[in-house]
Design a protein around this motif. Structure first.
Motif, short mmCIF file in Angstrom:
data_model
loop_
_atom_site.label_atom_id
_atom_site.label_comp_id
_atom_site.label_asym_id
_atom_site.label_seq_id
_atom_site.Cartn_x
_atom_site.Cartn_y
_atom_site.Cartn_z
N TRP A 103 0.86 -1.18 0.00
CA TRP A 103 0.00 0.00 0.00
C TRP A 103 0.89 1.23 0.00
CZ3 TRP A 103 -5.27 -1.19 0.23
CH2 TRP A 103 -6.14 -0.10 0.13
N ASN A 104 0.66 2.13 -0.94
CA ASN A 104 1.40 3.38 -0.99
C ASN A 104 0.58 4.48 -0.33
OD1 ASN A 104 3.57 2.27 -2.27
ND2 ASN A 104 3.22 3.24 -4.25
N TYR A 105 1.26 5.44 0.30
CA TYR A 105 0.53 6.51 0.97
C TYR A 105 1.48 7.64 1.37
CZ TYR A 105 2.34 4.30 5.25
OH TYR A 105 3.16 3.76 6.20
N GLU A 106 0.87 8.77 1.72
CA GLU A 106 1.58 9.92 2.28
C GLU A 106 0.96 10.26 3.63
OE1 GLU A 106 2.68 12.85 -1.30
OE2 GLU A 106 0.53 12.55 -1.04
N ALA A 107 1.80 10.50 4.63
CA ALA A 107 1.27 10.83 5.95
C ALA A 107 2.25 11.73 6.69
CB ALA A 107 1.02 9.56 6.77
#
Length: 223
Positions: A103-107
């Motif tokens: 899963w790719n994401y920005e946080a």
């Protein structure tokens, strides 16, 4: 937040963009009664340096503000884009089969001390700033002053302001940086083909930034 070096982000402009893209961050605190969490809009201001201030408000009926007033540790969590990555998108899948989903994401996680605001003038300023941000795209923006004064005064009695002086920032952009370039290209192509143009553009932008040459070393640093 677990952040391997490949995914760590320290560019203030990129961090600010992730925070803007998150429409509803989460404010988490830990008190004697356990963990509390509230989804609420938050504004970020750059002062004081180096990490700035977060501003928002909670319902007075929300018990979380009591533990915040008493100095409970607090964290604001901002998450922007996120998307599933299928192993079938990787060139490596066709070459070796040695791949798994991810899963790719920005946080962005921000921690700091929270001040509780009950003064009606400061509360009105907080509500006005939040409202003006959200109303700006509207063809006829609504303003706090559009409502009757006694009505606004009554509404302000039902909330408390929260102002977090940010002490630490952890930012993460997991966009397949740990995969070979052919795998990253496969992810971008699959996202675009499935109508996820925004996510595809996000990865393309990161690819382009990674390919840009850095500044020329000074004569003293060469060799």
């Amino acid at each position: 937040m677990y952040t391997p070096p490949a995914f760590a982000e320290d560019d203030p402009a990129i961090i600010a963009a992730i925070m803007r893209a998150c429409r509803l961050p989460v404010l988490v605190s830990a008190g004697e009664a356990g963990l509390e969490a509230t989804h609420l809009p938050l504004l970020h201001f750059p002062d004081p340096a180096p990490h700035g201030t977060l501003v928002g408000h909670l319902a007075r009926a929300n018990r979380q503000w009591h533990v915040l007033r008493d100095g409970a540790p607090a964290m604001a969590i901002f998450q922007a884009h996120d998307f599933y990555v299928s192993p079938g998108w990787y060139a490596t899948k066709r070459e070796t089969g040695r791949v798994v989903p991810t899963w790719n994401y920005e946080a962005v996680h921000l921690q700091g001390a929270v001040e509780i605001i009950e003064d009606p003038i400061r509360l009105r300023d907080i509500v006005t700033a939040l409202t003006d941000r959200e109303e700006a795209p509207q063809p006829n923006p609504w303003h706090v002053d559009d409502a009757p004064e006694d009505f606004i005064a009554a509404q302000l009695k039902g909330i408390v302001g929260v102002v977090m002086t940010v002490r630490s920032v952890i930012a993460k952009r997991k966009l397949s940086q740990n995969r070979p370039s052919a795998d990253r290209a496969g992810v971008i192509a699959a996202l675009a083909a499935s109508g996820r143009a925004e996510e595809a553009a996000l990865m393309q932008e990161r690819e382009a930034a990674a390919d840009r040459p850095g500044p020329e070393p000074s004569p003293r640093s060469r060799g």
